[in-house]
Design an enzyme around this catalytic site. Sequence first.
Site, PDB file in Angstrom:
ATOM      1  N   SER A 232       0.882  -1.211   0.126  1.00 32.32           N
ATOM      2  CA  SER A 232       0.026   0.212  -0.037  1.00 32.32           C
ATOM      3  C   SER A 232       0.944   1.099  -0.062  1.00 32.32           C
ATOM      4  CB  SER A 232      -0.991  -0.122   1.224  1.00 32.32           C
ATOM      5  OG  SER A 232      -0.192  -0.007   2.556  1.00 32.32           O
TER       6      SER A 232
ATOM      7  N   GLY B 274       0.959   5.325  -3.721  1.00 28.29           N
ATOM      8  CA  GLY B 274       0.380   6.739  -4.549  1.00 28.29           C
ATOM      9  C   GLY B 274      -0.546   6.407  -5.491  1.00 28.29           C
TER      10      GLY B 274
ATOM     11  N   ASP C 144      -8.010  10.992  -0.653  1.00 27.33           N
ATOM     12  CA  ASP C 144      -7.789  11.004  -2.042  1.00 27.33           C
ATOM     13  C   ASP C 144      -8.547  11.945  -2.611  1.00 27.33           C
ATOM     14  OD1 ASP C 144      -5.554   9.576  -2.570  1.00 27.33           O
ATOM     15  OD2 ASP C 144      -6.498   7.719  -2.036  1.00 27.33           O
TER      16      ASP C 144
ATOM     17  N   PRO D 133       8.238  -8.803  -7.586  1.00 23.14           N
ATOM     18  CA  PRO D 133       6.928  -8.257  -6.720  1.00 23.14           C
ATOM     19  C   PRO D 133       5.897  -7.908  -7.908  1.00 23.14           C
ATOM     20  CG  PRO D 133       9.121  -7.392  -5.729  1.00 23.14           C
ATOM     21  CD  PRO D 133       9.365  -8.396  -7.043  1.00 23.14           C
TER      22      PRO D 133
ATOM     23  N   LYS E  22      11.690  -6.837 -19.875  1.00 23.01           N
ATOM     24  CA  LYS E  22      11.475  -8.071 -18.952  1.00 23.01           C
ATOM     25  C   LYS E  22       9.856  -7.873 -18.482  1.00 23.01           C
ATOM     26  CE  LYS E  22      13.628 -10.510 -15.129  1.00 23.01           C
ATOM     27  NZ  LYS E  22      14.644 -10.527 -14.228  1.00 23.01           N
TER      28      LYS E  22
ATOM     29  N   CYS F 167     -11.949  25.970  12.266  1.00 27.83           N
ATOM     30  CA  CYS F 167     -13.127  25.175  13.005  1.00 27.83           C
ATOM     31  C   CYS F 167     -12.618  25.476  14.380  1.00 27.83           C
ATOM     32  CB  CYS F 167     -13.059  23.711  12.204  1.00 27.83           C
ATOM     33  SG  CYS F 167     -14.730  23.228  12.512  1.00 27.83           S
ATOM     34  N   LEU F 168     -12.036  24.119  14.931  1.00 23.22           N
ATOM     35  CA  LEU F 168     -11.798  23.857  16.326  1.00 23.22           C
ATOM     36  C   LEU F 168     -10.986  25.277  16.793  1.00 23.22           C
ATOM     37  CD1 LEU F 168     -12.384  22.803  19.230  1.00 23.22           C
ATOM     38  CD2 LEU F 168     -10.483  21.084  18.753  1.00 23.22           C
ATOM     39  N   GLY F 169     -10.072  25.364  15.831  1.00 23.06           N
ATOM     40  CA  GLY F 169      -8.841  26.713  15.840  1.00 23.06           C
ATOM     41  C   GLY F 169      -9.636  27.801  16.146  1.00 23.06           C
ATOM     42  N   MET F 170     -10.771  28.113  15.265  1.00 23.02           N
ATOM     43  CA  MET F 170     -11.310  29.376  15.637  1.00 23.02           C
ATOM     44  C   MET F 170     -12.103  29.375  17.049  1.00 23.02           C
ATOM     45  SD  MET F 170     -14.962  30.081  15.333  1.00 23.02           S
ATOM     46  CE  MET F 170     -16.014  31.473  14.970  1.00 23.02           C
TER      47      MET F 170
ATOM     48  N   HIS G 119     -13.719  25.235   6.909  1.00 22.70           N
ATOM     49  CA  HIS G 119     -12.630  24.760   6.403  1.00 22.70           C
ATOM     50  C   HIS G 119     -12.212  24.976   5.180  1.00 22.70           C
ATOM     51  CE1 HIS G 119     -12.556  21.177   9.427  1.00 22.70           C
ATOM     52  NE2 HIS G 119     -13.675  21.537   9.435  1.00 22.70           N
TER      53      HIS G 119
ATOM     54  N   GLU H 291      -9.477  24.484   3.759  1.00 24.17           N
ATOM     55  CA  GLU H 291      -8.362  23.908   3.187  1.00 24.17           C
ATOM     56  C   GLU H 291      -8.880  22.929   2.246  1.00 24.17           C
ATOM     57  OE1 GLU H 291      -9.363  23.825   6.269  1.00 24.17           O
ATOM     58  OE2 GLU H 291      -9.654  21.741   6.999  1.00 24.17           O
TER      59      GLU H 291
HETATM   60  N1  GLN Z   1     -15.327  19.802  17.618  1.00 24.44           N
HETATM   61  C1  GLN Z   1     -15.828  21.028  16.951  1.00 24.44           C
HETATM   62  C2  GLN Z   1     -17.244  21.047  16.509  1.00 24.44           C
HETATM   63  O1  GLN Z   1     -17.519  20.169  16.271  1.00 24.44           O
HETATM   64  C3  GLN Z   1     -14.998  21.455  15.775  1.00 24.44           C
HETATM   65  C4  GLN Z   1     -14.893  20.525  14.509  1.00 24.44           C
HETATM   66  C5  GLN Z   1     -14.032  20.586  13.841  1.00 24.44           C
HETATM   67  O2  GLN Z   1     -12.717  21.310  13.956  1.00 24.44           O
HETATM   68  N2  GLN Z   1     -14.018  20.235  12.328  1.00 24.44           N
HETATM   69  O3  GLN Z   1     -17.768  22.266  16.500  1.00 24.44           O
END
Ligand code: GLN
Length: 534
Positions: free
Chosen positions: A15, A18, A73, A193, A226, A384-387, A510, A512
């Site tokens: 595995s 890529g 992916d 292989p 080969k 998200c949780l960072g905010m 998000h 990203e």
């Molecule tokens: N745990 C937080 C919530 O559910 C943030 C989720 C996350 O960071 N994707 O709101």
Amino acid sequence: MQSTKYIFVTGGVTSSLGKGIIASSLAKLLQSRGYRVTISKMDPYINVDPGTLNPYEHGECYVTEDGAETDLDLGHYERFLNIPTSQANNVTTGKVYQTVINKERAGDYLGKTVQIIPHITDEIKRGIKFVARKNEFDIVITEIGGTVGDIESLPYIESVRQLKWELGPQNCIVVHLTLVPYLAATGELKTKPTQHSVKILQENGIQADVLVLRTERSLNDGIREKVALFCNVAKSSVIESINVSTIYQVPLLMLGEKLDEVVLTKLDLPLGNDPELKVWRNFVEKLKHPKQKIKIGLIGKYVELHDAYKSISESFIHGGAMNDCEVELSYIHSEDINDENARGKLKGLNGILVAPGFGNRGIEGKISAARYARENNVPYLGICLGMQCSVIEYARNVLKMDKADSTEMNERTLFPVIDLMEDQKDITEKGGTMRLGAYPCRIAKNSFTYKAYQRTDTSERHRHRYEFNNKYLEEFENSGMKAVGINPETSLVEIMEIPDHKWYVGVQFHPEYKSTVVSPHPLFVGFVKAAMGD
Ligand code: GLN
């Protein structure tokens, strides 16, 4: 009439070779020749989707526009092709069995014994074809998860065999990815292989049409001959995939190896226009020749496994290249940070990103990192949780709300500045029940975010249950933390900023998930710029 053509990408030997990158690179080349292409992933596990998997198990959970929690992916597919995927692009064994069992209960197979062949394989084939249902695509590439020979992937391999037979060789081909290891002791590349894994496919009734060989060293002509002879393929169908420093070089390598031409010829399709890869080449050039380098700290609790933050690290590559800047990510474990040691752990960083996440573990370290960034004027992006952490930190240390918290961490806090969303309160099932997928966001003009986006309306993807508690909004705004992004329909706070800071942005969504090579996400471009000191 058979119009859509199907390409399957399977993997052998081991595995992690890529397959996703090879599938994406091939798709990119076909797209660059004028074809409409999409990619799907078949995952052999029994979870209905990866939403319930710990990132340590399977890396990041990638969220599509239509709110499906999918395999990482699919992130590569979008980043390479710059077109959105959907729910239909990820089939799992769990989903297949769930559908078949539901049908059985509904009486759809009344009187019949329900079996892997034909019922499960029929459902898999339906899933494979479903992505092309509206005739939107000329070519559908399907990546089969796992390695040939795995018990779990057998029904998928059998489905491919059936499709090849049903659709005919000019409509359906198999690209098999294997490894050619280098034995230092004898100084040789070994093909055994590969031969074995091609044989496993043959035992299952499939002759691979094209072989892509992952290798650390260039394959000489003898090796290609080969492999061709032993594996029953033309020599031109033996494609070298040598290690490179960035995955974004792989489409150009595959172009050099003529993978696209080999595949189109086998599918009886014209080569189309010459590949249009100007933007791509330009991006790779910028990646390879940065003019500056910065260091960003990624604060998270799954940092041992970088795949857990795949879309974030790729977004920095896109946002960095856009700024001619190399972004070195320093993965820092949030459990290792506290208010006392934050300076020691975080000094020297040009920017701090606090990552998404769930639950209590490591949360206090994330809050300390948000505090350090605020107090030291270090550019900050909270996702998200960072905010949510930056909001909690601000409440505790600026608004002096003692032990302010999210009710996710402390249900009894006196200051629930982050709280469960109203429509989440009656939900008990865990699978696919968060606020998921794309929602609109209106951005206030005088903000870092507006400066990055250059527009007031956007739509971003979500994956959360908790939100900013609007009861406290006035207090936050009066003291200097502003809600500069709001969902225009529900007033849910999407973006918090501290205007009186170099660059301090927390987003409930998000970003990203939407950054691609052709279209890097404005927030990552803006964050990198701020971290560069511009
Ligand atoms: N745990 C937080 C919530 O559910 C943030 C989720 C996350 O960071 N994707 O709101």
